[in-house]
Design an enzyme around this catalytic site. Structure first.
Site, short mmCIF file in Angstrom:
data_model
loop_
_atom_site.label_atom_id
_atom_site.label_comp_id
_atom_site.label_asym_id
_atom_site.label_seq_id
_atom_site.Cartn_x
_atom_site.Cartn_y
_atom_site.Cartn_z
N LYS A 221 -5.90 10.75 6.31
CA LYS A 221 -4.55 9.70 5.55
C LYS A 221 -5.55 9.13 4.55
CE LYS A 221 -1.72 7.27 8.01
NZ LYS A 221 -1.37 6.26 8.70
N GLU B 192 0.97 -1.06 -0.38
CA GLU B 192 -0.05 0.54 0.34
C GLU B 192 0.54 1.14 0.40
OE1 GLU B 192 -3.90 -1.68 3.23
OE2 GLU B 192 -2.08 -0.30 3.72
#
Length: 157
Positions: free
Chosen positions: A82, A70
């Site tokens: 985020k 990721e």
């Protein structure tokens, strides 16, 4: 096929305290140790220090799943937001062209906030059945619950 799921949980700590957890790499440690012990063996930082551009490798434990990567595509300390996207493996191997998770800490008052988690994805039509079988907000709800418990247990006076 485009999809979106979301979850919200209120936590009786200041938004700044919740962001100290969610806006840093500490969230990964919480996921491994408290939310999914044994299920996620390790979250390894490949590049970066938690800011946008950071790449992490998720190494599953007992599930038999393959590791995947990721990338933190956005870390906005002002908005307490985020975003991360799967860039290798996992969903991308199942016909997804896009899979993003967003965490947002919304201030509700001086001593309260909301942890809002959103999953957005795009999957090729021929793989659409995969979306209904594998996309779920539940793991992120479990992370938020573990975060809530952790934050309340470690709340500063």
């Amino acid at each position: 096929m485009v999809g979106k799921l979301s979850h919200e949980i209120e936590v009786n700590v200041p938004a700044s305290e919740a962001w100290e957890l969610y806006g840093t790499l500490r969230l990964g440690k919480l996921i491994v140790e408290e939310a999914f012990p044994g299920v996620i063996e390790k979250i390894e930082v490949i590049e970066g220090g938690g800011e946008a551009g950071t790449i992490v490798k998720i190494i599953p434990g007992t599930t038999g799943s393959k590791a995947y990567r990721e990338k933190f595509t956005k870390v906005d300390n002002e908005k307490r937001l985020k975003e991360l996207e799967v860039i290798e493996g996992a969903y991308l191997e199942m016909g997804f062209t896009f899979y993003r998770v967003s965490f947002e800490i919304v201030e509700k008052g001086n001593d309260s906030c909301i942890i809002k988690t959103t999953v957005e994805y795009d999957v090729k039509e021929e793989a659409a059945a995969n979306a209904s079988n594998v996309v779920s907000i539940e793991p992120f709800a479990k992370v938020a619950e573990a975060a809530k418990n952790h934050l309340l247990k470690n709340k500063t006076a």
